[in-house]
Motif scaffolding. Structure first.
Motif, short mmCIF file in Angstrom:
data_model
loop_
_atom_site.label_atom_id
_atom_site.label_comp_id
_atom_site.label_asym_id
_atom_site.label_seq_id
_atom_site.Cartn_x
_atom_site.Cartn_y
_atom_site.Cartn_z
N MET A 1 0.82 -1.19 0.00
CA MET A 1 0.00 0.00 0.00
C MET A 1 0.86 1.26 0.00
SD MET A 1 -3.05 -1.13 2.53
CE MET A 1 -1.94 -2.05 3.57
N LYS A 5 0.30 3.82 -3.02
CA LYS A 5 -0.23 5.15 -2.73
C LYS A 5 0.82 6.24 -2.94
CE LYS A 5 -4.45 4.27 -1.71
NZ LYS A 5 -5.54 4.81 -2.51
N GLN A 13 -5.30 4.78 8.16
CA GLN A 13 -5.45 4.58 6.71
C GLN A 13 -4.92 3.21 6.29
OE1 GLN A 13 -3.16 8.13 5.88
NE2 GLN A 13 -4.91 9.07 4.82
N ARG A 16 -7.32 0.48 7.32
CA ARG A 16 -8.53 0.50 6.48
C ARG A 16 -8.24 -0.13 5.12
NH1 ARG A 16 -10.27 6.02 4.67
NH2 ARG A 16 -8.55 6.27 6.02
N TYR A 17 -7.12 0.25 4.49
CA TYR A 17 -6.78 -0.31 3.18
C TYR A 17 -6.50 -1.81 3.27
CZ TYR A 17 -6.28 4.42 1.29
OH TYR A 17 -6.51 5.71 0.89
N GLU A 19 -7.78 -3.75 5.45
CA GLU A 19 -8.98 -4.39 6.01
C GLU A 19 -8.62 -5.27 7.20
OE1 GLU A 19 -10.86 -6.30 2.67
OE2 GLU A 19 -11.53 -4.39 1.83
#
Length: 146
Positions: A1, A5, A13, A16-17, A19
């Motif tokens: 990530m 990103k 963050q 959340r990405y 999960e």
């Protein structure tokens, strides 16, 4: 990530990405930090003010800045995109579309090697260079609009 990103991400963050819970994310992040700290590579995971970031180690950042000019402002990026999509383009037409600030942007983009200009009448004909294609890793400008 962090790679995808290409900007710092905080723990919330990241979790959340991914999960997953913040605790699981924190544990994985600590392992990743330790792993990169032990590697003999150009990359590191840094805990920055904006969050965690995958970045070049500081000794290599100056070298990359000399090799790849990443300091293209948003106005110059838009000018470069217009030249790429409509080029070859007369500078006079570019100035009509982008305003008088385009003169400075063109000069900067020529210095960085992203565009070339050839005298045509009382103006210049602008086009992107091979460096443009290499830098943005495309073979054809039409790849940008597909």
């Amino acid at each position: 990530m962090l790679y995808l990103k290409a900007r710092p991400l905080n723990l919330e963050q990241l979790s959340r990405y991914a999960e997953c819970s913040k605790d699981d994310c924190r544990e994985a992040l600590l392992e990743l930090l330790d792993d990169y700290a032990r590697r003999d590579s150009a990359l590191e995971i840094a805990d920055t003010a904006g969050g965690y970031a995958l970045q070049l180690r500081p000794p290599l950042q100056d070298l990359i800045q000399r090799l790849v000019p990443t300091d293209i402002g948003i106005g110059a990026q838009r000018t470069l995109a217009l030249i790429a999509l409509k080029g070859p383009l007369p500078q006079s037409e570019l100035v009509e579309l982008r305003g008088s600030g385009a003169y400075d942007q063109v000069r900067d983009l020529v210095q960085k090697g992203f565009i070339s200009r050839q005298v045509e009448g009382r103006s210049y004909k602008l086009r992107v260079t091979e460096k443009f294609y290499q830098y943005f890793a495309i073979e054809d400008v039409q790849d940008l609009v597909r």
